[in-house]
Design a protein around this motif. Structure first.
Motif, mmCIF file in Angstrom:
data_model
loop_
_atom_site.group_PDB
_atom_site.id
_atom_site.type_symbol
_atom_site.label_atom_id
_atom_site.label_comp_id
_atom_site.label_asym_id
_atom_site.label_seq_id
_atom_site.Cartn_x
_atom_site.Cartn_y
_atom_site.Cartn_z
ATOM 1 N N PHE A 9 -5.117 56.066 -93.022
ATOM 2 C CA PHE A 9 -4.616 56.669 -94.256
ATOM 3 C C PHE A 9 -4.978 58.148 -94.361
ATOM 4 O O PHE A 9 -4.480 58.852 -95.243
ATOM 5 C CB PHE A 9 -5.174 55.931 -95.481
ATOM 6 N N PHE A 10 -5.864 58.634 -93.486
ATOM 7 C CA PHE A 10 -6.385 59.987 -93.619
ATOM 8 C C PHE A 10 -5.336 61.087 -93.477
ATOM 9 O O PHE A 10 -5.402 62.082 -94.202
ATOM 10 C CB PHE A 10 -7.533 60.206 -92.634
ATOM 11 N N PRO A 11 -4.372 60.976 -92.533
ATOM 12 C CA PRO A 11 -3.367 62.054 -92.438
ATOM 13 C C PRO A 11 -2.631 62.288 -93.753
ATOM 14 O O PRO A 11 -2.473 63.442 -94.189
ATOM 15 C CB PRO A 11 -2.421 61.555 -91.339
ATOM 16 N N MET A 12 -2.210 61.218 -94.406
ATOM 17 C CA MET A 12 -1.538 61.370 -95.693
ATOM 18 C C MET A 12 -2.511 61.861 -96.758
ATOM 19 O O MET A 12 -2.162 62.697 -97.608
ATOM 20 C CB MET A 12 -0.926 60.035 -96.119
ATOM 21 N N ALA A 13 -3.742 61.355 -96.717
ATOM 22 C CA ALA A 13 -4.744 61.774 -97.697
ATOM 23 C C ALA A 13 -5.024 63.272 -97.589
ATOM 24 O O ALA A 13 -5.210 63.951 -98.608
ATOM 25 C CB ALA A 13 -6.029 60.981 -97.502
ATOM 26 N N ARG A 14 -5.035 63.804 -96.355
ATOM 27 C CA ARG A 14 -5.268 65.239 -96.175
ATOM 28 C C ARG A 14 -4.143 66.058 -96.798
ATOM 29 O O ARG A 14 -4.386 67.101 -97.422
ATOM 30 C CB ARG A 14 -5.411 65.571 -94.692
ATOM 31 N N VAL A 15 -2.920 65.602 -96.633
ATOM 32 C CA VAL A 15 -1.777 66.300 -97.235
ATOM 33 C C VAL A 15 -1.905 66.298 -98.753
ATOM 34 O O VAL A 15 -1.723 67.337 -99.409
ATOM 35 C CB VAL A 15 -0.448 65.629 -96.805
ATOM 36 N N LEU A 16 -2.241 65.150 -99.317
ATOM 37 C CA LEU A 16 -2.399 65.045 -100.768
ATOM 38 C C LEU A 16 -3.577 65.866 -101.265
ATOM 39 O O LEU A 16 -3.513 66.480 -102.335
ATOM 40 C CB LEU A 16 -2.578 63.577 -101.160
ATOM 41 N N ALA A 17 -4.654 65.901 -100.468
ATOM 42 C CA ALA A 17 -5.841 66.663 -100.864
ATOM 43 C C ALA A 17 -5.559 68.160 -100.861
ATOM 44 O O ALA A 17 -5.973 68.891 -101.781
ATOM 45 C CB ALA A 17 -7.010 66.342 -99.943
ATOM 46 N N SER A 28 -3.966 69.268 -103.858
ATOM 47 C CA SER A 28 -4.768 68.902 -105.041
ATOM 48 C C SER A 28 -4.235 67.674 -105.764
ATOM 49 O O SER A 28 -4.640 67.392 -106.891
ATOM 50 C CB SER A 28 -4.866 70.088 -106.023
ATOM 51 N N ILE A 29 -3.371 66.925 -105.115
ATOM 52 C CA ILE A 29 -2.789 65.742 -105.767
ATOM 53 C C ILE A 29 -3.844 64.650 -105.938
ATOM 54 O O ILE A 29 -3.881 63.958 -106.965
ATOM 55 C CB ILE A 29 -1.582 65.222 -104.958
ATOM 56 N N LEU A 30 -4.720 64.491 -104.959
ATOM 57 C CA LEU A 30 -5.769 63.475 -105.069
ATOM 58 C C LEU A 30 -6.666 63.732 -106.272
ATOM 59 O O LEU A 30 -7.027 62.806 -107.010
ATOM 60 C CB LEU A 30 -6.612 63.430 -103.793
ATOM 61 N N LEU A 31 -7.038 64.995 -106.486
ATOM 62 C CA LEU A 31 -7.887 65.329 -107.628
ATOM 63 C C LEU A 31 -7.158 65.092 -108.951
ATOM 64 O O LEU A 31 -7.751 64.624 -109.924
ATOM 65 C CB LEU A 31 -8.347 66.784 -107.545
ATOM 66 N N VAL A 33 -13.411 67.168 -100.675
ATOM 67 C CA VAL A 33 -12.549 66.051 -100.292
ATOM 68 C C VAL A 33 -12.041 66.249 -98.866
ATOM 69 O O VAL A 33 -12.083 65.331 -98.032
ATOM 70 C CB VAL A 33 -11.359 65.900 -101.264
ATOM 71 N N LEU A 34 -11.579 67.456 -98.564
ATOM 72 C CA LEU A 34 -11.039 67.734 -97.229
ATOM 73 C C LEU A 34 -12.115 67.618 -96.148
ATOM 74 O O LEU A 34 -11.856 67.089 -95.059
ATOM 75 C CB LEU A 34 -10.409 69.132 -97.199
ATOM 76 N N SER A 35 -13.315 68.101 -96.440
ATOM 77 C CA SER A 35 -14.389 68.010 -95.446
ATOM 78 C C SER A 35 -14.827 66.562 -95.260
ATOM 79 O O SER A 35 -15.158 66.142 -94.142
ATOM 80 C CB SER A 35 -15.577 68.888 -95.844
ATOM 81 N N TRP A 36 -14.813 65.781 -96.346
ATOM 82 C CA TRP A 36 -15.169 64.360 -96.233
ATOM 83 C C TRP A 36 -14.165 63.624 -95.351
ATOM 84 O O TRP A 36 -14.540 62.765 -94.552
ATOM 85 C CB TRP A 36 -15.216 63.727 -97.621
ATOM 86 N N LEU A 37 -12.890 63.983 -95.463
ATOM 87 C CA LEU A 37 -11.850 63.343 -94.660
ATOM 88 C C LEU A 37 -11.957 63.692 -93.173
ATOM 89 O O LEU A 37 -11.308 63.056 -92.344
ATOM 90 C CB LEU A 37 -10.466 63.745 -95.189
ATOM 91 N N SER A 38 -12.753 64.692 -92.842
ATOM 92 C CA SER A 38 -12.929 65.083 -91.434
ATOM 93 C C SER A 38 -14.161 64.441 -90.802
ATOM 94 O O SER A 38 -14.421 64.638 -89.609
ATOM 95 C CB SER A 38 -13.027 66.605 -91.320
#
Length: 286
Positions: free
Chosen positions: A156-164, A167-170, A192-197
Motif C-alpha cells: 500500500f506504500f506507493p499509493m500512500a506516498r502519493v496521498l502523503a 497532504s491528503i492523508l493528513l 509521514v513520508l519518512s515513516w513510509l520509507s
C-alpha cells in the motif's frame, strides 16, 4: 544542528543530533512515529535556553541496524547511556514522546542522578498495546497486526506516498479526528513520508519489543520534578493512563491538551510550550 555518528555499546552506529547552543542540556527521546523533526516546535521555542540532544533509534532512520539483533527498551536506554558518556553530559532535562516515555523511565532506573527533570508527552509507563484504544484489542490482534505491517503493508506504500505528498492523508486524519492541523502541518507531512520509507521489518522489531516493556515499578521511586502532558483525544496512549501514571509519581504535574491526539507538540505547539516553560521556570531550570 550538528549530526554525528556514535558507536554504541554493541558496535551499532547511531546517528545523534546536537543543537550545541543553550545553557541547559535536554535529551529528546523519540517516539516510533518520527525522528527529531517531531520535536521542531519545542526546539524552535527553547533553542536559546536548552541544548537539545537526540538520536535515531537503532534500525530506524539514519541509525544502523544492529548486528546483535538487540531492540528492547533497555537496549535503547543503554544506547542513550553511551551517547551521554560520549558527549560528556552529566545532567539533563529528559523529554520523552510516545515510546520515548518508556525509554526515559528505563533510563531513570539506570541513572537517576542524571535527571534535572522529566517531561513525558503522550506516553505510558509500559505495556502500551494493552492500553491503546482503551485496551479493546487482545494480544492476538497485535501479533496479526505486526505480521501485516512487516509483510503486507508495503504493497500500500506507493499509493500512500502519493496521498502523503499531496497532504491528503493528513486531511483524512484531521476529518476523522485523529490529527489536528497546525502551522507545523508541513513537518507532519515530512514525518509521514519518512515513516513510509522505513524498513518495516526493523520497525516491527522495535514495535514488538516496545509492547513487552513495563517500567511501572519505577514511578513511585521518581524524585525529580516531573511533568506529564497528554492529549484528551489520544487513542494510542489514552488520557486515563497518563492520569494514573501522574498519580504514582511524587508531586508530578499534569497538563491536558484539549482535543490533542498522539501528536500534541505538532498539533498545539503554543499550549505545549506554555506548559513546558511554566514547569521549567517554576523549578528554576531556565
Amino acid at each position: 544542528m550538528k549530526e554525528v555518528k556514535i558507536k554504541s555499546w554493541d558496535g551499532t552506529n547511531l546517528t545523534v543530533y546536537d543543537t550545541e547552543t543553550g545553557s541547559v542540556n535536554a535529551v529528546l527521546s523519540n517516539g516510533l512515529g518520527g525522528d527529531i523533526r517531531a520535536w521542531k516546535p519545542i526546539i524552535d521555542h527553547f533553542k536559546e535556553k536548552l541544548r537539545f540532544i537526540s538520536w535515531d533509534y537503532r534500525g530506524l532512520y539514519k541509525s544502523e541496524k544492529p548486528k546483535s539483533g538487540f531492540y528492547s527498551i533497555d537496549h535503547h536506554a543503554k544506547d542513550l547511556e553511551t551517547i551521554l558518556e560520549s558527549l560528556n553530559i552529566q545532567k539533563a532535562v529528559f523529554f520523552g514522546w510516545s515510546m520515548g516515555v518508556q525509554v526515559n523511565f528505563e533510563f531513570y532506573k539506570m541513572h537517576p542522578e542524571k535527571f534535572l527533570a522529566l517531561i513525558q508527552i503522550n506516553g505510558v509507563s509500559g505495556k502500551p498495546f494493552r492500553k491503546a484504544f482503551h485496551g479493546r484489542f487482545p494480544d492476538s490482534f497485535w501479533k496479526i497486526f505486526f505480521l501485516f505491517m512487516q509483510d503486507g503493508m508495503r504493497c500500500f506504500f506507493p499509493m500512500a506516498r502519493v496521498l502523503a505528498k499531496k497532504s491528503i492523508l493528513l486531511k483524512i486524519a484531521s476529518r476523522l479526528g485523529l490529527f489536528t492541523l497546525s502551522e507545523y502541518k508541513d513537518v507532519a507531512k515530512e514525518l509521514v513520508l519518512s515513516w513510509l520509507s522505513l524498513d518495516m521489518k526493523e520497525y516491527v522489531k522495535n514495535f514488538s519489543e516496545l509492547g513487552k516493556h513495563d517500567r511501572e515499578d519505577i514511578l513511585e521511586k521518581i524524585q525529580v520534578p516531573t511533568l506529564i502532558i497528554y492529549g484528551t483525544r489520544d487513542l494510542f496512549t489514552p488520557a486515563e493512563f497518563a492520569i494514573k501514571m501522574a498519580e504514582k509519581i511524587k508531586n508530578a504535574e499534569i497538563f491536558a491538551v484539549e482535543n490533542g491526539s498522539h501528536y500534541t507538540p505538532l498539533e498545539f505547539p503554543n499550549k505545549v510550550n506554555y506548559a513546558i516553560e511554566n514547569f521549567l521556570r517554576k523549578n528554576n531550570i531556565i
